[in-house]
Write an enzyme that holds these catalytic residues in place. Structure first.
Site, PDB file in Angstrom:
ATOM      1  N   THR A  98      -1.665 -10.931   2.036  1.00 31.31           N
ATOM      2  CA  THR A  98      -2.520 -11.865   1.306  1.00 31.31           C
ATOM      3  C   THR A  98      -1.605 -12.618   0.352  1.00 31.31           C
ATOM      4  O   THR A  98      -1.083 -12.043  -0.607  1.00 31.31           O
ATOM      5  CB  THR A  98      -3.617 -11.127   0.507  1.00 31.31           C
ATOM      6  OG1 THR A  98      -4.401 -10.354   1.417  1.00 31.31           O
ATOM      7  CG2 THR A  98      -4.512 -12.114  -0.216  1.00 31.31           C
ATOM      8  N   LYS A 173      -9.248 -16.283   3.185  1.00 32.35           N
ATOM      9  CA  LYS A 173      -9.151 -14.990   2.486  1.00 32.35           C
ATOM     10  C   LYS A 173      -9.491 -15.166   1.001  1.00 32.35           C
ATOM     11  O   LYS A 173     -10.100 -14.300   0.381  1.00 32.35           O
ATOM     12  CB  LYS A 173      -7.741 -14.412   2.669  1.00 32.35           C
ATOM     13  CG  LYS A 173      -7.432 -13.174   1.866  1.00 32.35           C
ATOM     14  CD  LYS A 173      -8.056 -11.903   2.412  1.00 32.35           C
ATOM     15  CE  LYS A 173      -7.777 -10.733   1.470  1.00 32.35           C
ATOM     16  NZ  LYS A 173      -8.239  -9.458   1.965  1.00 32.35           N
ATOM     17  N   LYS A 241      -3.777  -9.951  -8.233  1.00 29.17           N
ATOM     18  CA  LYS A 241      -2.861 -10.860  -7.530  1.00 29.17           C
ATOM     19  C   LYS A 241      -3.679 -11.873  -6.720  1.00 29.17           C
ATOM     20  O   LYS A 241      -3.448 -13.081  -6.774  1.00 29.17           O
ATOM     21  CB  LYS A 241      -1.946 -10.029  -6.611  1.00 29.17           C
ATOM     22  CG  LYS A 241      -0.920 -10.807  -5.821  1.00 29.17           C
ATOM     23  CD  LYS A 241      -1.149 -10.878  -4.327  1.00 29.17           C
ATOM     24  CE  LYS A 241      -1.450  -9.601  -3.612  1.00 29.17           C
ATOM     25  NZ  LYS A 241      -1.753  -9.788  -2.188  1.00 29.17           N
TER      26      LYS A 241
HETATM   27  N1  LIG Z   1      -4.813  -2.087   0.790  1.00 23.95           N
HETATM   28  C1  LIG Z   1      -5.865  -2.825   1.129  1.00 23.95           C
HETATM   29  O1  LIG Z   1      -7.016  -2.359   1.163  1.00 23.95           O
HETATM   30  C2  LIG Z   1      -5.666  -4.280   1.550  1.00 23.95           C
HETATM   31  C3  LIG Z   1      -6.729  -4.944   2.189  1.00 23.95           C
HETATM   32  C4  LIG Z   1      -6.559  -6.257   2.585  1.00 23.95           C
HETATM   33  C5  LIG Z   1      -5.360  -6.907   2.320  1.00 23.95           C
HETATM   34  N2  LIG Z   1      -4.345  -6.256   1.677  1.00 23.95           N
HETATM   35  C6  LIG Z   1      -3.095  -6.988   1.431  1.00 23.95           C
HETATM   36  O2  LIG Z   1      -2.122  -6.533   2.351  1.00 23.95           O
HETATM   37  C7  LIG Z   1      -0.827  -6.567   1.731  1.00 23.95           C
HETATM   38  C8  LIG Z   1      -0.209  -5.171   1.762  1.00 23.95           C
HETATM   39  O3  LIG Z   1      -1.076  -4.271   1.094  1.00 23.95           O
HETATM   40  P1  LIG Z   1      -0.832  -2.687   1.143  1.00 23.95           P
HETATM   41  O4  LIG Z   1      -2.035  -2.075   0.533  1.00 23.95           O
HETATM   42  O5  LIG Z   1      -0.398  -2.274   2.491  1.00 23.95           O
HETATM   43  O6  LIG Z   1       0.380  -2.582   0.109  1.00 23.95           O
HETATM   44  P2  LIG Z   1       1.440  -1.401  -0.100  1.00 23.95           P
HETATM   45  O7  LIG Z   1       0.918  -0.107   0.384  1.00 23.95           O
HETATM   46  O8  LIG Z   1       1.905  -1.499  -1.519  1.00 23.95           O
HETATM   47  O9  LIG Z   1       2.650  -1.825   0.882  1.00 23.95           O
HETATM   48  C9  LIG Z   1       3.456  -2.950   0.639  1.00 23.95           C
HETATM   49  C10 LIG Z   1       4.532  -2.983   1.700  1.00 23.95           C
HETATM   50  O10 LIG Z   1       5.373  -4.130   1.489  1.00 23.95           O
HETATM   51  C11 LIG Z   1       6.729  -3.699   1.364  1.00 23.95           C
HETATM   52  N3  LIG Z   1       7.416  -4.614   0.421  1.00 23.95           N
HETATM   53  C12 LIG Z   1       6.960  -5.029  -0.785  1.00 23.95           C
HETATM   54  N4  LIG Z   1       7.843  -5.874  -1.341  1.00 23.95           N
HETATM   55  C13 LIG Z   1       8.869  -6.002  -0.457  1.00 23.95           C
HETATM   56  C14 LIG Z   1      10.080  -6.743  -0.464  1.00 23.95           C
HETATM   57  N5  LIG Z   1      10.390  -7.542  -1.491  1.00 23.95           N
HETATM   58  N6  LIG Z   1      10.890  -6.621   0.598  1.00 23.95           N
HETATM   59  C15 LIG Z   1      10.574  -5.831   1.639  1.00 23.95           C
HETATM   60  N7  LIG Z   1       9.435  -5.107   1.711  1.00 23.95           N
HETATM   61  C16 LIG Z   1       8.604  -5.192   0.660  1.00 23.95           C
HETATM   62  C17 LIG Z   1       6.649  -2.291   0.827  1.00 23.95           C
HETATM   63  O11 LIG Z   1       7.854  -1.585   1.081  1.00 23.95           O
HETATM   64  P3  LIG Z   1       8.180  -0.193   0.316  1.00 23.95           P
HETATM   65  O12 LIG Z   1       7.560   0.888   1.165  1.00 23.95           O
HETATM   66  O13 LIG Z   1       9.651  -0.115   0.282  1.00 23.95           O
HETATM   67  O14 LIG Z   1       7.568  -0.297  -1.058  1.00 23.95           O
HETATM   68  C18 LIG Z   1       5.462  -1.766   1.665  1.00 23.95           C
HETATM   69  O15 LIG Z   1       5.866  -1.477   2.979  1.00 23.95           O
HETATM   70  C19 LIG Z   1      -1.041  -7.121   0.308  1.00 23.95           C
HETATM   71  O16 LIG Z   1      -0.812  -8.495   0.306  1.00 23.95           O
HETATM   72  C20 LIG Z   1      -2.514  -6.803   0.047  1.00 23.95           C
HETATM   73  O17 LIG Z   1      -3.090  -7.688  -0.899  1.00 23.95           O
HETATM   74  C21 LIG Z   1      -4.472  -4.951   1.300  1.00 23.95           C
END
Ligand SMILES: NC(=O)c1ccc[n+]([C@@H]2O[C@H](COP(=O)([O-])OP(=O)(O)OC[C@H]3O[C@@H](n4cnc5c(N)ncnc54)[C@H](OP(=O)(O)O)[C@@H]3O)[C@@H](O)[C@H]2O)c1
Length: 289
Positions: A98, A173, A241
């Site tokens: 997102t 979104k 965010k």
């Molecule tokens: N969780 C939800 O319910 C949900 C629902 C809809 C949409 N989203 C969206 O989906 C996205 C991911 O969410 P999530 O919940 O999966 O987040 P998360 O668990 O915090 O995972 C983030 C991922 O991105 C990687 N990452 C972050 N910064 C990076 C960088 N600079 N370089 C390389 N890798 C990087 C992290 O690596 P590391 O493992 O090394 O930290 C991790 O693999 C976000 O944009 C969020 O808003 C989430």
């Protein structure tokens, strides 16, 4: 079977990449900044792990990403070791992060110059949606790339829609998040009021959820809200965010978002209460403070 790379094995990316491998039957190479997660994924699903996004994307037909925000997305795409360094001509990059519509347009343009396609494809449905392969995917980009990518995206989705040109997926979104913000506050106020009135919340929700007040948030969150449980789900930090992205876009397009701006401040209060990683339904905790 396609050759696929997946960048970012977080809460969402880990199971999504798993479905591409197990349900889609694709050959999947994963990359994760923290290597242990990539090794765990390969141990569980097979495939292979790459050391950099560029190594993961090299020669692949489809490259997926699901990272945190605009800066993270730029790092894994146009960074020194980013995927755009090695994407082959005719390939498709599908971004499930997102992020802003601006970064989507910027990356789509850069991809086009290099001879491959970029689709912004944020998702809705949360952790459970990712784990159960029932996500809603809102896509922006060219029809041809969409038609080629859709059967692959289907591995983790229940609904995949092309919303318009580059950035239109992210704009959709934003609407999703704008609709949720006010709705969760309404639900929090309803439950708060019901408790003060001395009613049985379970009984109240059982009845009103079948009427005009019913919603996904009501169905899926009322029990945990009533129990004061927030250590799961879609983190308040992520919601702030997202609302920041919505408010910045509204500044550009002139839309008025008074309730969204107010709820964003309520989430700021929740962060100050220690709720940065709490589920977004924790707006109720703020009322009960
Ligand atoms: N969780 C939800 O319910 C949900 C629902 C809809 C949409 N989203 C969206 O989906 C996205 C991911 O969410 P999530 O919940 O999966 O987040 P998360 O668990 O915090 O995972 C983030 C991922 O991105 C990687 N990452 C972050 N910064 C990076 C960088 N600079 N370089 C390389 N890798 C990087 C992290 O690596 P590391 O493992 O090394 O930290 C991790 O693999 C976000 O944009 C969020 O808003 C989430």
């Amino acid at each position: 079977m396609a050759s696929v790379a997946f960048l970012g094995l977080g809460v969402m990316g880990y199971p999504m990449a798993g479905h591409l491998r197990n349900k889609g039957g694709h050959d999947v190479t994963v990359y994760n900044r923290t290597k242990a997660k990539a090794e765990q994924w390969v141990g569980q699903h097979g495939g292979s792990a790459a050391k950099t996004p560029a190594e993961a994307a090299d020669g692949k037909d489809f490259v997926f990403s699901c990272v945190g925000n605009d800066d993270d997305l730029r790092a894994v795409t146009i960074g020194a070791e980013g995927a755009f360094q090695t994407m082959k001509k005719g390939a498709i990059f599908i971004d499930n992060t997102t992020a802003s519509a601006e970064v989507a347009r910027e990356l789509a343009e850069k991809a086009q110059v290099r001879g491959f396609s970029f689709l912004d494809a944020p998702v809705s449905g949360g952790q459970a949606g990712a784990e159960n392969a029932v996500l809603t995917v809102m896509v922006g980009g060219e029809q041809k790339a969409f038609d080629e990518a859709k059967p692959v995206i289907d591995a983790y989705a229940r609904m995949v829609g092309l919303m318009g040109p580059a950035g239109a997926g992210q704009l959709t979104k934003m609407i999703n998040q704008i609709c949720i913000a006010g709705l969760v506050q309404g639900l929090a106020e309803g439950i708060h009021f019901g408790k003060k009135a001395g009613l049985d919340i379970e009984k109240v929700i059982e009845v009103i959820s079948k009427g005009a007040a019913g919603s996904w948030q009501m169905e899926n969150r009322h029990k945990t809200m009533n129990a004061g449980k927030y250590d799961f789900g879609f983190a308040v930090d992520w919601m702030r965010k997202d609302l920041g992205i919505c408010l910045a876009e509204a500044d550009r397009n002139g839309a008025k978002l008074p309730v969204t701006a107010l709820i964003d401040q309520f989430y700021k209060d929740v962060q100050a209460m220690g709720g940065k990683r709490w589920d977004t339904s924790s707006l109720l905790a703020r009322l009960e403070k």
